[in-house]
Structures are given as structure tokens and as C-alpha cells.
Design an enzyme around this catalytic site. Structure first.
Site, PDB file in Angstrom:
ATOM      1  N   ASP A 202       9.060   2.404   1.638  1.00 28.18           N
ATOM      2  CA  ASP A 202       7.923   3.174   2.132  1.00 28.18           C
ATOM      3  C   ASP A 202       7.854   2.943   3.639  1.00 28.18           C
ATOM      4  O   ASP A 202       7.462   1.873   4.100  1.00 28.18           O
ATOM      5  CB  ASP A 202       6.641   2.694   1.434  1.00 28.18           C
ATOM      6  CG  ASP A 202       5.401   3.454   1.911  1.00 28.18           C
ATOM      7  OD1 ASP A 202       5.448   4.060   3.002  1.00 28.18           O
ATOM      8  OD2 ASP A 202       4.376   3.420   1.207  1.00 28.18           O
TER       9      ASP A 202
ATOM     10  N   LYS B  20       2.665   9.683   8.373  1.00 29.49           N
ATOM     11  CA  LYS B  20       1.930   9.277   9.575  1.00 29.49           C
ATOM     12  C   LYS B  20       2.470   9.835  10.900  1.00 29.49           C
ATOM     13  O   LYS B  20       2.093  10.911  11.301  1.00 29.49           O
ATOM     14  CB  LYS B  20       1.799   7.756   9.598  1.00 29.49           C
ATOM     15  CG  LYS B  20       0.847   7.272   8.490  1.00 29.49           C
ATOM     16  CD  LYS B  20       0.201   5.937   8.773  1.00 29.49           C
ATOM     17  CE  LYS B  20      -1.008   5.703   7.892  1.00 29.49           C
ATOM     18  NZ  LYS B  20      -0.767   4.985   6.652  1.00 29.49           N
TER      19      LYS B  20
ATOM     20  N   PHE C 204       0.848  -1.188   0.000  1.00 28.54           N
ATOM     21  CA  PHE C 204       0.000   0.000   0.000  1.00 28.54           C
ATOM     22  C   PHE C 204       0.885   1.240   0.000  1.00 28.54           C
ATOM     23  O   PHE C 204       1.771   1.384   0.844  1.00 28.54           O
ATOM     24  CB  PHE C 204      -0.941   0.049   1.208  1.00 28.54           C
ATOM     25  CG  PHE C 204      -1.861   1.238   1.145  1.00 28.54           C
ATOM     26  CD1 PHE C 204      -2.988   1.233   0.336  1.00 28.54           C
ATOM     27  CD2 PHE C 204      -1.582   2.399   1.860  1.00 28.54           C
ATOM     28  CE1 PHE C 204      -3.820   2.348   0.244  1.00 28.54           C
ATOM     29  CE2 PHE C 204      -2.403   3.518   1.773  1.00 28.54           C
ATOM     30  CZ  PHE C 204      -3.526   3.486   0.957  1.00 28.54           C
TER      31      PHE C 204
HETATM   32  C1  LIG Z   1      -0.971   5.275   5.212  1.00 28.38           C
HETATM   33  C2  LIG Z   1       0.059   4.838   4.235  1.00 28.38           C
HETATM   34  C3  LIG Z   1       0.315   5.566   3.075  1.00 28.38           C
HETATM   35  C4  LIG Z   1      -0.515   6.750   2.655  1.00 28.38           C
HETATM   36  O1  LIG Z   1      -0.393   7.812   3.524  1.00 28.38           O
HETATM   37  P1  LIG Z   1      -1.483   9.018   3.436  1.00 28.38           P
HETATM   38  O2  LIG Z   1      -0.971  10.018   4.436  1.00 28.38           O
HETATM   39  O3  LIG Z   1      -2.795   8.425   3.803  1.00 28.38           O
HETATM   40  O4  LIG Z   1      -1.465   9.521   2.054  1.00 28.38           O
HETATM   41  C5  LIG Z   1       1.354   5.156   2.262  1.00 28.38           C
HETATM   42  N1  LIG Z   1       2.093   4.075   2.570  1.00 28.38           N
HETATM   43  C6  LIG Z   1       1.876   3.347   3.674  1.00 28.38           C
HETATM   44  C7  LIG Z   1       2.740   2.177   3.974  1.00 28.38           C
HETATM   45  C8  LIG Z   1       0.840   3.691   4.538  1.00 28.38           C
HETATM   46  O5  LIG Z   1       0.596   2.954   5.628  1.00 28.38           O
END
Ligand SMILES: *Cc1c(COP(=O)(O)O)cnc(C)c1O
Length: 392
Positions: A220, A249, A135
């Protein structure tokens, strides 16, 4: 009419239903939150790993209050000290390179993607090998990078330049490399995918592969970063360094901020005019992030994520042993998933009803992401609620 119901009715009338919330929260403190009817919850979701230092941490509150009174925003046409301090701190705890600041996880990942494309551009390389089940966000490019068709469905055509390998399968990654490949992008621990840690041999293999083929290794760290796994960043559990990674986050403890951190060879790829954002790295956002990092350091939260994570994990494993409908426990530090044999939705509903916030992910996983400063008491209380709620 209850207050929860009142808020829900107005919300559902005027807010687009991209989520389907059930409770209206009105107050938070540390690891606790309260709903509009006055019910108290232990928050083991922490805004999906945003409140890593807990709700309304006094240090973060004070830093935001102080900054908001002097300078909130000036545009990136000017230097600001907070942005420099935050970049220095992130560089010091990671790979010694430079940072670009954005406003969210998706935007940080967009930056990561653009950085890789710009780096490979003169050689005609742009394709990024991503992982199935990953994700990376909801913008078009990050949704295309995301390895879940349900995220992309209805929005086609997706931007080109992304392909998807099997996570924890190095041969699958190798088989996708071609003359257009510029980078490999992955999470050290897949979050939305169901709390699945990378295997050590896989992470090390990706690093070697990227070195051999002159590809960038991109991580990520939006969910597994910021001390969540007991290390500052998830990749640090594997004794390797990526070339660049994204953060968001927990970075600002709820004040929106995202970041791209690149190593020395990527430090000057972005030149003036190549990438930008109005709100990236404002003095206010950076004040929240600097305070967050200082709290993690001063309160020894890397260690607490490890020790309380081990304690929580042991308790979850005991529950798993007693119950036929549980497969097991996965994760690192305080990023833990209880893997059910069937759908987790009903069980999560019962746990929340009993006073513990958590979330179902990947259909059959109950995901726990508590604040990193939780106490032994919080862990024991959570285990009691989970044990009782899951009893078949
Ligand atoms: C939450 C998340 C995102 C997206 O972040 P947003 O601030 O919602 O755009 C991207 N990568 C990972 C692994 C995430 O958990």
C-alpha cells in the site's frame, strides 16, 4: 463574527461530523495556506501527503485547465491517450507492468484485494495477511484489512478473508500462512500507524517468503508513495519489488485519482467485466497525475525529499535531545514523526496555533508530511516554530 467561525457554524450544521476540523482554509500556494480570517500557515501536512508538489503548482494548474477545456470524461468504453501515458509512466518508474485506475486510496486497495483474490481463485485461495497497526481505508473490505480495531468497531460483521500479523516480525507472518493464503499486504512505512518504517530484513524476508509459498506481495503506497520517502515508492528503499501496489493521495496533486500497479504476471488477470469504475482514469484526472509526475522529475523532488528530509530530521533530533518529553524521531525522507512520551494532541495544537500545520497520529506521534519542494528556509522556519511550541 470571524469568517472561520461563520464557515464552521454552517459546516457543523450541514456536514456529517466524520472529522472535527478547527480551521477553515481558503487559499493555498506552494507550502503556504491561509485561513478564512487571513492567518498564514506553513503547511507541513500537505493534505496528508496529497500536495507533494505544493498547493496550486502552476504546471498542474495549467494541465488541468487545458484538459478541462477539451475532454473531461468519456467512460472507459473508449481509449484515451492520457490514461495510456500515465500508465506507461507509472510502469516505467516501478515494475514494468500494467495499471488500473480508481478514484481514492481505499478504492485502489479494494482493486488490489480483488486482483489478488481473482489470481488465487481457482486454487481456492483468498486470505490476505495484513499487518497490525496498518491503515488501508474506510470501505468495508479495506477497513477489514486495516489492523486497527477502532476502525472496525460498530461496523461488524466485517468481510472475511483478512488476518493480521505483527509488523516487522517475520515469524508472525509465517505463522498465519495456511492453504487459503493468497497474499501479504503491507505499507513500507506505516503512516496512520505512527510513521513506522519496515525493517530491511522484514521487507526482504516477506519477498522471499512470498516467492517460496507462491503468495503475492502487495504494498500500500497510498501515503509513502509518490516520492515522499525520496524514492518514487516506499518499497524502493528496500531493494525489492512487490507483485502489485496501490497509489492515490499525491498522484493527482489534489485531483482525486487512485491506481493499482501490477507486475507482468498480474498484468492480464483483470479481464473485461471483472472490475470497473466510472470515473477511473478520466482524461482530466490523468492530466493532473501526468503533470504531477513531470514536476517531480523536472524539479528533482526525489533528491529534495532526501536532502530537506535529512535537514529537517537533524533539526527534529536536536529538539528531541533538548526535551525530556520526546522519545525520538522516525521516518524516511520527508515522511517524519516526532515521537512523544505522552499524548501528542496538545503539542500539535500549540504548533498549529504558532502557524505550522501538522497532525497527531497513533496518539503520541507528531506527523510531518511537508510538500517535497520545500526550501531550506521553510524547514528552518518550521523547526523554529516546533522548537518554541514544544519548549516545556
Ligand atoms: C490515506 C490512506 C488510505 C486511504 O485513502 P483514501 O483516499 O482516504 O481512501 C489507504 N492507505 C494508506 C496507507 C493511506 O495513508
Amino acid at each position: 463574527m470571524s469568517s472561520n467561525k461563520k464557515i464552521a457554524d454552517m459546516f457543523n450544521t450541514y456536514v456529517m461530523p466524520t472529522y472535527a476540523p478547527g480551521i477553515a482554509l481558503v487559499k493555498g500556494n506552494g507550502a503556504k495556506v491561509w485561513d478564512a480570517d487571513g492567518k498564514e500557515y506553513l503547511d507541513f501536512l500537505a493534505g496528508i501527503s496529497v500536495l507533494n508538489v505544493g498547493h496550486s503548482h502552476p504546471r498542474v494548474v495549467a494541465a488541468i485547465q487545458k484538459q478541462v477545456q477539451s475532454l473531461t470524461h468519456v467512460s472507459n468504453l473508449y481509449f484515451t491517450e492520457n490514461e495510456a501515458i500515465l500508465a506507461q509512466k507509472l510502469s516505467a518508474i516501478s515494475m514494468g507492468g500494467k495499471c488500473f485506475f480508481a478514484n481514492s486510496g481505499a478504492e485502489a486497495n479494494e482493486g488490489l484485494i480483488k486482483l489478488a483474490r481473482l489470481w488465487g481463485h481457482d486454487e481456492g485461495r483468498y486470505e490476505i495477511i495484513c499487518m497490525k497497526n496498518s491503515f488501508h481505508g474506510r470501505t468495508l473490505a479495506t477497513a477489514a484489512a486495516t489492523g486497527q480495531t477502532k476502525i472496525q468497531k460498530g461496523f461488524e460483521p466485517m468481510p472475511a478473508g483478512f488476518c493480521h500479523a505483527e509488523y516487522n516480525n517475520l515469524d508472525s507472518v509465517k505463522s498465519l500462512i495456511n492453504e487459503k493464503t493468497v497474499a501479504v499486504l503491507l505499507e513500507a512505512v506505516q503512516g496512520e500507524g505512527g510513521i513506522i518504517p519496515a525493517e530491511k530484513s522484514f521487507m526482504i524476508g516477506i519477498r522471499k517468503l512470498c516467492d517460496e509459498k507462491n503468495l503475492l506481495m502487495l504494498c500500500d503506497e497510498v501515503q509513502c508513495g509518490m516520492a515522499r520517502t525520496g524514492k518514487w515508492f516506499g518499497y524502493q528503499n528496500y531493494d525489492i519489488e512487490p507483485d502489485a501496489f496501490s497509489l492515490a493521495k499525491a498522484l493527482g496533486s489534489g485531483y482525486p485519482i487512485g491506481a493499482v500497479v501490477g507486475n507482468k504476471r498480474l498484468a492480464n488477470v483483470f479481464q473485461p467485466g471483472k472490475h470497473a469504475t466510472t470515473f477511473g482514469g478520466t482524461p482530466l484526472a490523468c492530466a493532473a497525475a501526468i503533470a504531477t509526475i513531470e514536476v517531480i522529475e523536472e524539479e528533482n523532488l526525489l533528491e529534495n525529499a532526501k536532502t530537506k528530509g535529512a535537514m529537517f530530521r537533524t533539526g527534529l533530533e536536536e529538539i528531541a535531545k533538548r526535551q525530556d518529553d520526546i522519545q525520538g524521531v522516525r521516518g524516511i525522507g520527508l515522511m517524519l514523526g516526532l515521537v512523544m512520551k505522552g499524548p501528542a494532541k496538545d503539542a500539535v495544537g500549540r504548533i498549529i496555533e504558532a502557524g505550522l500545520l501538522c497532525i497527531a497520529t497513533a496518539e503520541n506521534v507528531i506527523r510531518f508530511l511537508p510538500p517535497l519542494n520545500i526550501t531550506q528556509n521553510d524547514v528552518e522556519h518550521a523547526l523554529e516554530i516546533i522548537g518554541k511550541s514544544l519548549k516545556s
